[in-house]
Design a protein around this motif. Structure first.
Motif, PDB file in Angstrom:
ATOM      1  N   THR A  63       0.821  -1.202   0.000  1.00  0.00           N
ATOM      2  CA  THR A  63       0.000   0.000   0.000  1.00  0.00           C
ATOM      3  C   THR A  63       0.859   1.257   0.000  1.00  0.00           C
ATOM      4  OG1 THR A  63      -0.168  -0.107   2.396  1.00  0.00           O
ATOM      5  CG2 THR A  63      -1.950  -1.119   1.139  1.00  0.00           C
ATOM      6  N   SER A  64       2.056   1.208   0.591  1.00  0.00           N
ATOM      7  CA  SER A  64       2.910   2.386   0.591  1.00  0.00           C
ATOM      8  C   SER A  64       3.556   2.601  -0.781  1.00  0.00           C
ATOM      9  CB  SER A  64       3.997   2.265   1.660  1.00  0.00           C
ATOM     10  OG  SER A  64       4.856   1.188   1.358  1.00  0.00           O
ATOM     11  N   SER A  65       3.631   1.525  -1.608  1.00  0.00           N
ATOM     12  CA  SER A  65       4.192   1.704  -2.940  1.00  0.00           C
ATOM     13  C   SER A  65       3.235   2.479  -3.842  1.00  0.00           C
ATOM     14  CB  SER A  65       4.522   0.346  -3.570  1.00  0.00           C
ATOM     15  OG  SER A  65       3.332  -0.375  -3.815  1.00  0.00           O
ATOM     16  N   GLU A  66       1.950   2.443  -3.526  1.00  0.00           N
ATOM     17  CA  GLU A  66       0.983   3.231  -4.280  1.00  0.00           C
ATOM     18  C   GLU A  66       0.717   4.518  -3.519  1.00  0.00           C
ATOM     19  OE1 GLU A  66      -3.661   2.920  -5.554  1.00  0.00           O
ATOM     20  OE2 GLU A  66      -2.488   1.097  -5.419  1.00  0.00           O
ATOM     21  N   PRO A  67       1.199   5.658  -4.031  1.00  0.00           N
ATOM     22  CA  PRO A  67       1.087   6.904  -3.256  1.00  0.00           C
ATOM     23  C   PRO A  67      -0.337   7.431  -3.233  1.00  0.00           C
ATOM     24  CG  PRO A  67       2.057   7.310  -5.394  1.00  0.00           C
ATOM     25  CD  PRO A  67       1.904   5.818  -5.269  1.00  0.00           C
ATOM     26  N   ASN A  68      -0.573   8.287  -2.291  1.00  0.00           N
ATOM     27  CA  ASN A  68      -1.858   8.949  -2.174  1.00  0.00           C
ATOM     28  C   ASN A  68      -2.039   9.911  -3.352  1.00  0.00           C
ATOM     29  OD1 ASN A  68      -4.207  10.003  -1.303  1.00  0.00           O
ATOM     30  ND2 ASN A  68      -3.378  11.004   0.508  1.00  0.00           N
ATOM     31  N   PHE A  69      -3.273  10.080  -3.802  1.00  0.00           N
ATOM     32  CA  PHE A  69      -3.541  10.918  -4.972  1.00  0.00           C
ATOM     33  C   PHE A  69      -3.135  12.363  -4.725  1.00  0.00           C
ATOM     34  CE2 PHE A  69      -6.486  13.755  -7.221  1.00  0.00           C
ATOM     35  CZ  PHE A  69      -6.135  13.444  -8.513  1.00  0.00           C
ATOM     36  N   TYR A  70      -3.470  12.890  -3.546  1.00  0.00           N
ATOM     37  CA  TYR A  70      -3.171  14.290  -3.272  1.00  0.00           C
ATOM     38  C   TYR A  70      -1.677  14.519  -3.092  1.00  0.00           C
ATOM     39  CZ  TYR A  70      -8.148  14.822  -2.899  1.00  0.00           C
ATOM     40  OH  TYR A  70      -9.474  14.831  -3.176  1.00  0.00           O
ATOM     41  N   ASP A  71      -0.984  13.535  -2.518  1.00  0.00           N
ATOM     42  CA  ASP A  71       0.470  13.649  -2.430  1.00  0.00           C
ATOM     43  C   ASP A  71       1.078  13.689  -3.819  1.00  0.00           C
ATOM     44  OD1 ASP A  71       0.326  13.627   0.284  1.00  0.00           O
ATOM     45  OD2 ASP A  71       0.825  11.502   0.487  1.00  0.00           O
ATOM     46  N   THR A  72       0.581  12.854  -4.707  1.00  0.00           N
ATOM     47  CA  THR A  72       1.092  12.830  -6.072  1.00  0.00           C
ATOM     48  C   THR A  72       0.835  14.159  -6.771  1.00  0.00           C
ATOM     49  OG1 THR A  72       0.601  10.474  -6.150  1.00  0.00           O
ATOM     50  CG2 THR A  72       1.022  11.560  -8.239  1.00  0.00           C
ATOM     51  N   LEU A  78       4.656  20.821  -7.470  1.00  0.00           N
ATOM     52  CA  LEU A  78       5.955  21.316  -7.020  1.00  0.00           C
ATOM     53  C   LEU A  78       7.003  21.147  -8.112  1.00  0.00           C
ATOM     54  CD1 LEU A  78       7.721  22.449  -4.757  1.00  0.00           C
ATOM     55  CD2 LEU A  78       8.075  20.079  -3.987  1.00  0.00           C
ATOM     56  N   ARG A  79       6.987  19.990  -8.777  1.00  0.00           N
ATOM     57  CA  ARG A  79       7.947  19.769  -9.859  1.00  0.00           C
ATOM     58  C   ARG A  79       7.721  20.762 -10.994  1.00  0.00           C
ATOM     59  NH1 ARG A  79       7.360  14.317 -11.054  1.00  0.00           N
ATOM     60  NH2 ARG A  79       5.819  14.811 -12.606  1.00  0.00           N
ATOM     61  N   GLN A  80       6.456  21.051 -11.323  1.00  0.00           N
ATOM     62  CA  GLN A  80       6.175  22.030 -12.369  1.00  0.00           C
ATOM     63  C   GLN A  80       6.679  23.420 -11.964  1.00  0.00           C
ATOM     64  OE1 GLN A  80       1.943  21.656 -12.806  1.00  0.00           O
ATOM     65  NE2 GLN A  80       2.108  20.040 -14.359  1.00  0.00           N
ATOM     66  N   GLN A  81       6.465  23.773 -10.722  1.00  0.00           N
ATOM     67  CA  GLN A  81       6.940  25.083 -10.269  1.00  0.00           C
ATOM     68  C   GLN A  81       8.467  25.169 -10.333  1.00  0.00           C
ATOM     69  OE1 GLN A  81       5.226  25.346  -6.384  1.00  0.00           O
ATOM     70  NE2 GLN A  81       3.324  26.286  -7.133  1.00  0.00           N
ATOM     71  N   LEU A  82       9.142  24.082  -9.944  1.00  0.00           N
ATOM     72  CA  LEU A  82      10.605  24.087 -10.011  1.00  0.00           C
ATOM     73  C   LEU A  82      11.102  24.154 -11.453  1.00  0.00           C
ATOM     74  CD1 LEU A  82      11.460  21.473  -7.249  1.00  0.00           C
ATOM     75  CD2 LEU A  82      11.855  23.935  -7.187  1.00  0.00           C
ATOM     76  N   GLU A  83      10.419  23.468 -12.345  1.00  0.00           N
ATOM     77  CA  GLU A  83      10.816  23.532 -13.758  1.00  0.00           C
ATOM     78  C   GLU A  83      10.614  24.937 -14.318  1.00  0.00           C
ATOM     79  OE1 GLU A  83       8.557  20.496 -15.693  1.00  0.00           O
ATOM     80  OE2 GLU A  83       9.833  18.876 -14.958  1.00  0.00           O
ATOM     81  N   MET A  84       9.492  25.557 -13.968  1.00  0.00           N
ATOM     82  CA  MET A  84       9.256  26.918 -14.447  1.00  0.00           C
ATOM     83  C   MET A  84      10.281  27.892 -13.855  1.00  0.00           C
ATOM     84  SD  MET A  84       6.898  26.737 -16.617  1.00  0.00           S
ATOM     85  CE  MET A  84       6.551  28.444 -16.871  1.00  0.00           C
TER      86      MET A  84
END
Length: 108
Positions: A63-72, A78-84
């Motif tokens: 169950t921990s290998s499948e992340p929570n939707f909101y965490d994802t 966050l990744r998009q903001q860092l890329e921008m």
């Protein structure tokens, strides 16, 4: 039709045993069902952990290998903001800080 249905309607005094035979067969079936149920209950009582392991939820590592939707979603954002931010920093370093890129508008 005399003598074809039931023991009470017989003219010759013979007893119809079809009802008794059906009752005996049904009783035998009920006894078998009860015995099998008791045997399954005793097996379940003795092997409770095995049965619970079959019907339990998967281990926590799966169950921990499948992340929570909101965490994802927050990680993607966050990744998009860092890329921008990275793209804007690259653009700032490539372009000198001049006013050549500015657009001038005039009213006529």
């Amino acid at each position: 039709m005399a003598g074809s249905f039931g023991a009470m309607g017989d003219d010759d005094g013979s007893i119809d045993y079809t009802v008794h035979e059906a009752w005996n067969e049904a009783t035998n079936v009920y006894l078998i069902v009860i015995l099998v149920s008791v045997a399954l209950f005793m097996y379940a009582k003795r092997n409770k952990r095995k049965i619970m392991r079959i019907f339990s939820v998967p281990p926590t590592e799966e169950t921990s290998s499948e992340p929570n939707f909101y965490d994802t979603m927050s990680k993607i954002r966050l990744r998009q903001q860092l890329e921008m931010y990275s793209i804007s920093r690259k653009y700032d370093y490539q372009q000198p800080q001049s006013q050549a890129d500015s657009v001038q508008l005039s009213l006529e």
